[in-house]
Scaffold this motif. Structure first.
Motif, short mmCIF file in Angstrom:
data_model
loop_
_atom_site.label_atom_id
_atom_site.label_comp_id
_atom_site.label_asym_id
_atom_site.label_seq_id
_atom_site.Cartn_x
_atom_site.Cartn_y
_atom_site.Cartn_z
N VAL A 1 3.38 9.54 5.98
CA VAL A 1 2.56 8.92 7.02
C VAL A 1 3.45 8.19 8.01
O VAL A 1 4.52 7.67 7.65
N GLY A 2 3.01 8.15 9.25
CA GLY A 2 3.59 7.28 10.25
C GLY A 2 2.64 6.11 10.44
O GLY A 2 1.43 6.30 10.54
N ILE B 1 3.14 14.80 11.01
CA ILE B 1 2.93 13.70 10.07
C ILE B 1 1.68 12.92 10.47
O ILE B 1 1.57 12.45 11.61
N PRO B 2 0.71 12.75 9.56
CA PRO B 2 -0.48 11.96 9.87
C PRO B 2 -0.11 10.52 10.23
O PRO B 2 0.93 10.00 9.81
N LEU B 3 -1.00 9.89 11.01
CA LEU B 3 -0.76 8.52 11.48
C LEU B 3 -1.78 7.56 10.87
O LEU B 3 -2.97 7.86 10.80
N TYR C 1 12.53 -3.68 19.21
CA TYR C 1 11.92 -3.45 20.52
C TYR C 1 10.39 -3.47 20.36
O TYR C 1 9.85 -2.88 19.43
N GLY C 2 9.72 -4.16 21.26
CA GLY C 2 8.26 -4.22 21.18
C GLY C 2 7.81 -4.76 19.84
O GLY C 2 7.03 -4.12 19.12
N THR C 3 8.27 -5.96 19.50
CA THR C 3 8.11 -6.47 18.14
C THR C 3 6.70 -6.90 17.77
O THR C 3 6.44 -7.25 16.62
N SER C 4 5.79 -6.89 18.74
CA SER C 4 4.38 -7.19 18.41
C SER C 4 3.68 -6.01 17.76
O SER C 4 2.52 -6.11 17.35
N LEU C 5 4.38 -4.89 17.67
CA LEU C 5 3.84 -3.70 16.99
C LEU C 5 4.95 -3.14 16.12
O LEU C 5 6.04 -2.82 16.61
N THR C 6 4.70 -3.05 14.82
CA THR C 6 5.67 -2.39 13.95
C THR C 6 5.27 -0.94 13.76
O THR C 6 4.09 -0.63 13.54
N THR C 7 6.24 -0.05 13.88
CA THR C 7 6.02 1.38 13.67
C THR C 7 7.07 1.87 12.67
O THR C 7 8.20 1.37 12.66
N GLY C 8 6.69 2.82 11.85
CA GLY C 8 7.66 3.32 10.89
C GLY C 8 7.10 4.40 9.99
O GLY C 8 5.92 4.75 10.07
N TRP C 9 7.96 4.92 9.12
CA TRP C 9 7.64 6.05 8.26
C TRP C 9 7.55 5.61 6.81
O TRP C 9 8.33 4.77 6.36
N ALA C 10 6.61 6.18 6.09
CA ALA C 10 6.44 5.84 4.68
C ALA C 10 5.75 7.00 3.97
O ALA C 10 5.38 8.00 4.58
N GLY C 11 5.58 6.84 2.67
CA GLY C 11 4.77 7.77 1.88
C GLY C 11 3.58 7.02 1.31
O GLY C 11 3.66 5.81 1.06
N LEU C 12 2.46 7.72 1.13
CA LEU C 12 1.28 7.09 0.55
C LEU C 12 0.67 8.10 -0.42
O LEU C 12 0.18 9.15 0.00
N HIS C 13 0.76 7.79 -1.69
CA HIS C 13 0.37 8.74 -2.75
C HIS C 13 1.08 10.07 -2.56
O HIS C 13 0.51 11.14 -2.81
N ILE D 1 0.81 -1.23 0.00
CA ILE D 1 0.00 0.00 0.00
C ILE D 1 0.84 1.28 0.00
O ILE D 1 0.35 2.33 -0.40
N VAL D 2 2.11 1.22 0.43
CA VAL D 2 2.89 2.46 0.53
C VAL D 2 3.72 2.67 -0.73
O VAL D 2 4.00 1.73 -1.49
#
Length: 535
Positions: A336-337, A366-368, A320-332, A307-308
């Motif tokens: 987005v975070g 940055i929108p989430l 760290y806290g691998t049950s949740l992935t967090t990160g930065w990307a672009g979408l169109h 999708i990104v």
């Protein structure tokens, strides 16, 4: 670039099984969407066409710029409504489309359903549309043909229904244009829609706008009158002044509405980012990622990769806290975070990681985007002693007080407080959509039924009474069936707990349309202003 590598085996049996399960859910979803498209049914559609009138979605199509998309919102409103059961779609079409290059929020009464009369679900759907227009500074265009309130349900409409007119005035006061195009009846309370709109267009010999029609006037005052002299388009254009523009027919009314929008001088707060590189992987493969059994985990990075922009994702705290992935990307092209559940359960580490990431997004404006597949926060002695309550509260605190726009997509499970921490409906995401595979409730059906069983068994033991295991098994089965039915996306969408159930393959497009709408209004992240974080 940090392009995600995909480990999805699109030739394997698991992928095929997941895909087939998703396609079956999509077929069921299409059948329910068809009910909304059918409106009041063949009889009333034929009657409406026999009067030379366009259907609600045909009016929208003529209003929009050619070959531009229309993001319909809440199409399943009133699905599964109890007696009296209301038509799926709630006699109202709402959505976002482009008119003369301007993104607008459009509402259109469906006059094939009880003359376009508003029922309790129509009201909720309209108010949700108004919230979206206000939050995103989208001009509101109302395509009006409604007999007002559905009188048998007036007790559920009259008091809260005043918010419709309140919203129109608040939108106008905020500098957000409101336009009403009246195609037919707009009576009683419905007369205040054109009465409170900035710009009003009425169709010759069709529009009828009055607080009380001839029968009511006769009963109230004894006066004899007719529709045209009391509230016709010609009268309002020449005598009362309520009509700003007089249209000779429906296409002319929609043409004039487009000209009104062209002259609004309504500008986006942010420039469109321009073309963006598509994902490296096919969106069609999104059909085979989510298992039919949500107890089976899946890697949300496989979704993110499809999708990104360019499948490019910079992960934050990946170890760290691998049950949740967090990160930065672009979408169109929009930054987005992303927060996405990787293995369902949220632990203390994931909660703290999420809180920090949300703060960073607010610092950077940055929108989430929240991608849900969570059974909630972890329970048990070890985790309670480790501070899961305060750490979960930290994450919910951060979500609650974040000021950047939020988007949520329910892909799989979204249970318990995990639904809150991942920005569920109660936390005011700008938009929230669900996949057909999603489920949401206070907890899973088996867990909920089991809890009730344990409590009942303990109560019987405390009273010294024998426990009926056979009755318990029957009760558990009934509860599981009820919770399972109430967890399904169509049930929740029918109650407007999301903005629509979407095909996974459309996720990137839907989110892109939402991000474009969001960037019509200025926003700034929270610079501090969070509640007390319990450390």
């Amino acid at each position: 670039m940090t392009v995600l590598d995909s480990a999805l085996d699109t030739t394997g049996p698991e992928y095929r099984e997941h895909r087939e399960a998703m396609l079956a859910k999509l077929a069921a979803l299409d059948a329910e969407h068809a009910k909304a498209l059918a409106g009041g049914g063949e009889k009333y559609v034929a009657r409406h066409r026999g009067r030379g009138k366009l259907l609600a979605r045909e009016r929208i199509e003529l209003l929009l710029d050619p070959d531009t998309p229309f993001l319909e919102l809440s199409p399943l409103a009133a699905w599964g409504s109890e007696a009296p059961a209301y038509t799926v779609g709630a006699s109202l079409v709402t959505g976002i489309g482009v008119v003369e290059g301007v993104e607008c929020l459009i509402t259109a009464n469906d006059p094939t359903v009880r003359g376009g009369a508003s029922n309790p679900w129509s009201l909720k759907k309209a108010l949700r549309a108004h919230d979206i227009a206000l939050a995103n500074r989208l001009p509101l265009i109302s395509l009006v043909e409604s007999g007002g309130a559905d009188l048998p349900s007036q007790k559920e409409i009259f008091i809260p229904g005043g918010a419709i007119f309140r919203d129109l005035t608040r939108l106008s006061a905020a500098g957000i244009p409101t336009v009403a195009v009246v195609f037919g009846n707009s009576t009683a309370g419905g007369a205040y829609v054109p009465g409170m709109s900035d710009h009003v267009i009425m169709v010759k010999e069709r529009a009828k706008v009055f607080l009380g029609g001839p029968p009511l006037v006769k009963m109230a005052t004894g006066e004899e009158s007719d529709d045209e002299s009391l509230g016709g388009a010609d009268m309002h254009a020449r005598v009362s002044g309520l009509a700003d523009h007089f249209a000779v027919d429906e296409p002319d009314a929609l043409r004039q509405a487009r000209r009104v929008v062209a002259r609004l001088n309504h500008r986006k707060a942010y420039r469109d980012p321009g073309p963006a590189a598509p994902p490296k992987y096919s969106e069609d493969e999104l059909l085979g990622i989510v298992p039919g059994d949500l107890k089976t985990p899946f890697d949300p990075r496989e979704v993110i990769a499809r999708i990104v922009d360019a499948s490019d994702y910079d992960e934050f705290k990946p170890l760290y806290g691998t049950s949740l992935t967090t990160g930065w990307a672009g979408l169109h092209g929009y930054p987005v975070g992303i927060l996405a559940n990787a293995r369902g359960v949220l632990f203390s580490e994931e909660s703290q990681k999420a809180a920090q990431f949300i703060q960073l997004a607010n610092q950077r404006d940055i929108p989430l985007l929240f991608l849900h597949n969570t059974t909630g926060y972890m329970v048990g002695r070890e985790y309670e002693q480790g501070g899961i309550v305060k750490h979960g509260a930290m994450m919910i605190n951060a979500v609650s007080n974040s000021k950047v726009p939020h988007l949520s997509v329910l892909m799989g499970a979204s249970y318990g407080a995990g639904h809150y921490g991942m920005c569920g409906r109660a936390y005011d995401p700008r938009f929230l959509f669900a996949w057909p595979s999603a489920k949401s409730a206070v907890m899973g059906p088996q867990q909920l039924a089991g809890v009730l069983s344990i409590v009942a068994r303990q109560s019987a033991a405390a009273k010294g009474q024998p426990y009926d295991d056979e009755a318990d098994a029957g009760l558990r089965a009934v509860v599981e069936q009820q919770i399972e039915a109430e967890s399904l996306p169509m049930f929740l969408s029918g109650r407007l707990y999301d903005d629509g159930v979407i095909d996974p393959r459309d996720t990137r497009t839907v989110l892109g349309l939402c991000l474009s709408a969001i960037h019509t209004a200025p926003y700034q992240g929270a610079r501090g202003g969070f509640g007390v974080f319990r450390m």
